[in-house]
Scaffold this active site. Structure first.
Site, PDB file in Angstrom:
ATOM      1  N   CYS A   2     104.787-127.037   7.894  1.00  0.00           N
ATOM      2  CA  CYS A   2     105.714-126.239   7.566  1.00  0.00           C
ATOM      3  C   CYS A   2     105.541-125.554   6.066  1.00  0.00           C
ATOM      4  O   CYS A   2     104.764-126.115   5.431  1.00  0.00           O
ATOM      5  CB  CYS A   2     106.962-127.339   7.505  1.00  0.00           C
ATOM      6  SG  CYS A   2     107.279-128.170   8.965  1.00  0.00           S
ATOM      7  N   ARG A  28      99.958-120.688   7.118  1.00  0.00           N
ATOM      8  CA  ARG A  28     100.082-122.031   7.274  1.00  0.00           C
ATOM      9  C   ARG A  28     100.402-122.357   8.820  1.00  0.00           C
ATOM     10  O   ARG A  28     100.314-123.500   9.305  1.00  0.00           O
ATOM     11  CB  ARG A  28     101.137-122.809   6.560  1.00  0.00           C
ATOM     12  CG  ARG A  28     100.734-122.792   4.971  1.00  0.00           C
ATOM     13  CD  ARG A  28     101.792-123.081   4.217  1.00  0.00           C
ATOM     14  NE  ARG A  28     102.271-124.442   4.382  1.00  0.00           N
ATOM     15  CZ  ARG A  28     101.656-125.534   3.390  1.00  0.00           C
ATOM     16  NH1 ARG A  28     100.850-125.401   2.602  1.00  0.00           N
ATOM     17  NH2 ARG A  28     102.363-126.753   3.748  1.00  0.00           N
ATOM     18  N   TRP A  77     106.574-126.099  11.548  1.00  0.00           N
ATOM     19  CA  TRP A  77     105.542-126.233  12.763  1.00  0.00           C
ATOM     20  C   TRP A  77     106.052-127.485  13.429  1.00  0.00           C
ATOM     21  O   TRP A  77     106.070-128.334  12.898  1.00  0.00           O
ATOM     22  CB  TRP A  77     104.294-126.308  11.896  1.00  0.00           C
ATOM     23  CG  TRP A  77     102.891-126.912  12.592  1.00  0.00           C
ATOM     24  CD1 TRP A  77     102.860-128.204  12.855  1.00  0.00           C
ATOM     25  CD2 TRP A  77     101.795-126.359  13.017  1.00  0.00           C
ATOM     26  NE1 TRP A  77     101.383-128.433  13.442  1.00  0.00           N
ATOM     27  CE2 TRP A  77     101.041-127.302  13.718  1.00  0.00           C
ATOM     28  CE3 TRP A  77     101.559-124.933  13.015  1.00  0.00           C
ATOM     29  CZ2 TRP A  77      99.806-126.911  14.118  1.00  0.00           C
ATOM     30  CZ3 TRP A  77     100.305-124.664  13.615  1.00  0.00           C
ATOM     31  CH2 TRP A  77      99.558-125.668  13.974  1.00  0.00           C
ATOM     32  N   ASN A 103     109.293-130.764   5.110  1.00  0.00           N
ATOM     33  CA  ASN A 103     107.965-130.724   5.714  1.00  0.00           C
ATOM     34  C   ASN A 103     107.661-132.082   5.644  1.00  0.00           C
ATOM     35  O   ASN A 103     107.635-132.810   4.543  1.00  0.00           O
ATOM     36  CB  ASN A 103     107.323-129.792   4.693  1.00  0.00           C
ATOM     37  CG  ASN A 103     105.753-129.736   5.077  1.00  0.00           C
ATOM     38  OD1 ASN A 103     105.369-130.275   6.184  1.00  0.00           O
ATOM     39  ND2 ASN A 103     104.853-129.195   4.261  1.00  0.00           N
ATOM     40  N   GLY A 104     107.250-132.610   6.915  1.00  0.00           N
ATOM     41  CA  GLY A 104     106.540-134.010   6.667  1.00  0.00           C
ATOM     42  C   GLY A 104     107.169-134.584   8.166  1.00  0.00           C
ATOM     43  O   GLY A 104     107.539-134.203   8.940  1.00  0.00           O
ATOM     44  N   GLU A 487      77.464-132.955  16.401  1.00  0.00           N
ATOM     45  CA  GLU A 487      78.429-132.345  15.838  1.00  0.00           C
ATOM     46  C   GLU A 487      78.004-131.427  14.584  1.00  0.00           C
ATOM     47  O   GLU A 487      78.448-130.580  14.382  1.00  0.00           O
ATOM     48  CB  GLU A 487      79.785-133.341  15.516  1.00  0.00           C
ATOM     49  CG  GLU A 487      80.956-132.525  14.760  1.00  0.00           C
ATOM     50  CD  GLU A 487      81.467-131.424  15.472  1.00  0.00           C
ATOM     51  OE1 GLU A 487      81.090-130.783  16.382  1.00  0.00           O
ATOM     52  OE2 GLU A 487      82.205-130.600  14.520  1.00  0.00           O
ATOM     53  N   LYS A 491      77.828-127.694  14.003  1.00  0.00           N
ATOM     54  CA  LYS A 491      78.482-126.987  12.812  1.00  0.00           C
ATOM     55  C   LYS A 491      77.507-126.133  12.010  1.00  0.00           C
ATOM     56  O   LYS A 491      77.841-125.123  11.549  1.00  0.00           O
ATOM     57  CB  LYS A 491      78.771-128.220  11.455  1.00  0.00           C
ATOM     58  CG  LYS A 491      80.035-128.454  11.223  1.00  0.00           C
ATOM     59  CD  LYS A 491      81.468-128.103  11.939  1.00  0.00           C
ATOM     60  CE  LYS A 491      81.650-127.434  13.097  1.00  0.00           C
ATOM     61  NZ  LYS A 491      82.518-127.918  13.878  1.00  0.00           N
ATOM     62  N   GLU A 494      76.938-122.857  13.939  1.00  0.00           N
ATOM     63  CA  GLU A 494      78.316-121.890  13.778  1.00  0.00           C
ATOM     64  C   GLU A 494      78.083-121.225  12.573  1.00  0.00           C
ATOM     65  O   GLU A 494      78.438-119.873  12.695  1.00  0.00           O
ATOM     66  CB  GLU A 494      79.439-122.506  13.865  1.00  0.00           C
ATOM     67  CG  GLU A 494      79.850-123.246  15.358  1.00  0.00           C
ATOM     68  CD  GLU A 494      80.952-123.937  15.160  1.00  0.00           C
ATOM     69  OE1 GLU A 494      81.344-125.001  14.771  1.00  0.00           O
ATOM     70  OE2 GLU A 494      82.076-123.247  15.425  1.00  0.00           O
ATOM     71  N   HIS A 510      59.384-137.639  23.152  1.00  0.00           N
ATOM     72  CA  HIS A 510      59.251-137.215  24.487  1.00  0.00           C
ATOM     73  C   HIS A 510      59.235-135.674  24.767  1.00  0.00           C
ATOM     74  O   HIS A 510      59.313-135.081  25.719  1.00  0.00           O
ATOM     75  CB  HIS A 510      60.474-137.756  25.417  1.00  0.00           C
ATOM     76  CG  HIS A 510      60.450-139.228  25.177  1.00  0.00           C
ATOM     77  ND1 HIS A 510      59.473-139.863  26.114  1.00  0.00           N
ATOM     78  CD2 HIS A 510      61.020-140.058  24.684  1.00  0.00           C
ATOM     79  CE1 HIS A 510      59.542-141.103  25.715  1.00  0.00           C
ATOM     80  NE2 HIS A 510      60.805-141.412  25.102  1.00  0.00           N
ATOM     81  N   LYS A 610      88.565-118.809  17.263  1.00  0.00           N
ATOM     82  CA  LYS A 610      88.993-120.099  17.172  1.00  0.00           C
ATOM     83  C   LYS A 610      89.693-120.382  18.386  1.00  0.00           C
ATOM     84  O   LYS A 610      89.507-121.898  18.719  1.00  0.00           O
ATOM     85  CB  LYS A 610      90.367-119.708  16.113  1.00  0.00           C
ATOM     86  CG  LYS A 610      90.995-120.996  15.538  1.00  0.00           C
ATOM     87  CD  LYS A 610      89.959-121.874  14.709  1.00  0.00           C
ATOM     88  CE  LYS A 610      90.396-123.458  14.427  1.00  0.00           C
ATOM     89  NZ  LYS A 610      89.292-124.323  14.148  1.00  0.00           N
TER      90      LYS A 610
END
Ligand code: F6R
Length: 615
Positions: A2, A28, A77, A103-104, A487, A491, A494, A510, A610
């Site tokens: 928010c 945001r 949000w 907000n929260g 991961e 990263k 990308e 191997h 995204k």
């Protein structure tokens, strides 16, 4: 997440001004917007709210666009309650004389709402926030009409996270504001003051800012700001002069959103945990409708996701098999429905997606449903397609992630997966209360430990610069560290465009070991106690071929040091199963700084989007 803006002062068209400020917070992310004005002349409180973009709200302003007075405005949000006009903020009390934005999350809103309903309050939304407006009204009635006391009294009853701003007909030139866990700043002007959840919103008007801290309570009028605790103890906060430009300010002063989001992660973990841990350190998921009997009836668990979310799923698989001793399969979503998956009504399909819109993941969810599975989605974006279509949703509450390369969403997915695994084990009575509590204690320590790793950010940046000249990278690990290696490699690929591969460390001999030579860098994760010695041997194999070896180890593990590897990154220790949360942080920083050294478009890497809404 928010966005909040507010204004007290004498300017004409103050509603317009506050909405223009709110536009600076659009980055945001939000799904609805609203504004409340206490008119300078009549002192009437008028509220206008619209689902969708700020343009929808502006189109409905009519005469309000020219209004003058004290104003608060909000972009929402969705968390509690779907995106809609009614659930948008501001929310009012029964009289319509008090309006507030928030907000929260108010964690104890259900019990408060029950009490307020019994007192006769009438609610108009599904939000947790509206409870606070009625709670202030209730205190106001009891204390004989003292607004400040009522706001303080209401806040003292609330648990959870909030940045909140309150206006009222009774005090037309005052905004009461308070914060705990969610951000709130005050922009200081001459004969006027501004409020916002982030600095860019006020930068067009002032560069003098007060950043509120957790527990702060502010009374803001055109002439000044009085700061106290919620209980009324006076406090002081130093004024801070903003010297950045607006774009830098949006990124919290960091050069890229990726770096900001990496640094957001202690808070992200807190946000994912919030409301899911009881005072006795047991797990609770108020949002789950699934009866416990059904939860215990699943013969198998299938986890389906793409990319980074798939890597989180790999950690989930190892954790669940370790904890629940049930077979868990993890599948790449783009393959799932073509593999004729073995899924039936005794299967729990866990679908992981930050955006909730990834085409392959959505198709996999539908396939699992058609085959009779119960689907549980772990999603960040509230109201997204996957969230809507799944039988059950657990939101990660990581907030908007702007960088294409996922960092904080990944960590939030890990936390959600751990919580779900512990929850099933707890409901199954597989773990004693004390054991669950011990796991939870370690989860609660993670934000502090991540913050501790982030203090090494400069040293990792130093380490990264020469590595930018590597011809390629390997990332190696065993057990949970293998999932981290996958991961970490993704990263780096990308954002730096350097070729990188992840291997289960034992696999190197191997075949891939043939590729190790000078110029090849090898990042070795050695955080798993039982596999540490085995990793030492794998690191030696790399060093014997003149690759550059960088080790990520737990503090206190001295087997790998400057004599055996080129660099060592030491991170705090936790339960081995939770180490992925900590081990990925230096890897994110390495990827970021290598990409920065190469001058890459870090937040928007070439060829990537995204949200991947095509197959
Ligand atoms: C990598 C990254 C992607 C996403 C993948 C799935 O940093 O962000 O690999 O993880 O495209 O996206 P979501 O989670 O939105 O389904």
């Amino acid at each position: 997440m928010c966005g909040i803006t507010g204004y007290v002062g004498g300017r004409e068209k103050s509603v317009r001004l506050v909405l223009d400020n709110l536009k600076k917070l659009e980055y945001r992310g939000y799904d609805s917007a609203g504004v409340a004005v206490v008119a300078a002349d009549t002192h009437d409180v008028t509220v206008l709210k619209r689902q969708g973009k700020l343009g929808n709200l502006e189109a409905a302003l009519d005469g309000l666009g020219a209004a003058r007075g004290t104003v608060i405005a909000h972009t929402r949000w969705a968390t509690h309650g779907r995106p809609s006009d009614g659930n948008a903020h501001p929310h009012c009390d029964c009289t319509g004389r008090i309006a507030l934005i928030h907000n929260g999350i108010i964690e104890n809103y259900l019990s408060l709402k029950e009490r307020l309903l019994a007192e006769g309050h009438v609610f108009h939304s599904d939000t947790d926030t509206e409870v606070l407006a009625h709670l202030i009204e209730s205190h106001l009635k009891r204390n004989g009409g003292k607004m400040e006391m009522a706001v303080r009294g209401a806040l003292a009853e609330v648990t959870g996270a909030y940045a909140v701003c309150v206006v009222s007909e009774q005090e037309p030139e005052t905004i009461y504001a308070a914060k705990t866990a969610s951000p709130l700043i005050i922009g200081l002007g001459e004969g006027e003051n501004f409020l916002a959840s982030d600095i860019p919103a006020v930068m067009g008007h002032t560069r003098r800012v007060l950043v509120l801290e957790d527990g702060d309570f502010a009374r803001i009028t055109p002439d000044g700001v009085t700061l106290t605790t919620v209980a009324g103890e006076p406090i002081t906060r130093d004024e801070f002069a903003v010297t950045w430009d607006v774009r830098t300010a949006e990124k919290g002063g960091y050069p890229h959103f990726m770096l900001k989001e990496i640094h957001d992660q202690p808070q992200t973990i807190r946000d994912t945990l919030r409301g899911r841990v009881t005072e006795g350190n047991q797990i609770t998921f108020p949002e789950l409708k699934l009866p416990t009997a059904k939860l215990l009836d699943f013969h198998r668990i299938v986890i389906v996701a793409c990319g980074t979310a798939y890597h989180a799923g790999m950690v989930g698989k190892s954790f669940y098999e370790h904890l629940l001793r049930r077979p868990v399969e993890v599948q790449v979503a783009s393959e799932f429905r073509y593999n004729d998956p073995i899924v039936d009504q005794h299967t729990l399909a866990i679908i992981i997606s930050q955006s909730g819109e990834t085409a392959d993941t959505l198709a996999a969810l539908r396939e699992a449903k058609v085959k009779g599975a119960t689907t549980l989605a772990i999603v960040n974006v509230v109201g997204s397609s996957i969230a809507r279509e799944a039988d059950e949703v657990i939101y990660t509450y990581a907030g908007l992630e702007i960088s294409v390369a996922s960092t904080k969403a990944y960590v939030s997915q890990l936390i959600a997966l751990y919580l779900i695994g512990l929850y099933i084990a707890q409901q199954e009575n597989k773990l004693d209360r004390e054991v669950v509590a011990a796991y939870v204690e370690q989860l609660k320590a993670l934000p502090r430990q991540v913050a501790q790793i982030l203090t090494q950010a400069d040293a990792i940046a130093e380490l990264a610069r020469p590595l930018a000249h590597s011809s390629s990278f390997f990332f190696l690990g065993r057990g949970f560290d293998y999932a981290v290696a996958l991961e970490a490699a993704l990263k780096l690929k990308e954002v730096s465009y350097i070729h990188a591969e992840a291997y289960a460390a034992g696999e190197m001999k191997h075949g891939p070991l043939a590729l190790v030579e000078p110029g090849v860098s090898v990042v070795c994760f050695a955080t798993q106690s039982a596999l540490y010695d085995k990793m030492l041997s794998n690191v030696k194999e790399v060093k014997a071929r003149d690759g550059a070896a960088i080790a990520v180890v737990k503090e206190g593990d001295e087997g790998l040091d400057a004599r055996s590897v080129d660099s060592v990154i030491r991170i705090p220790g936790t339960h081995d199963t939770f180490m992925p949360v900590l081990a990925i942080i230096p890897a994110q920083l390495l990827a970021y700084h290598i990409a920065a050294a190469l001058g890459r478009e870090i937040d928007q890497p070439r060829n990537l989007a995204k949200s991947v809404t095509v197959e």
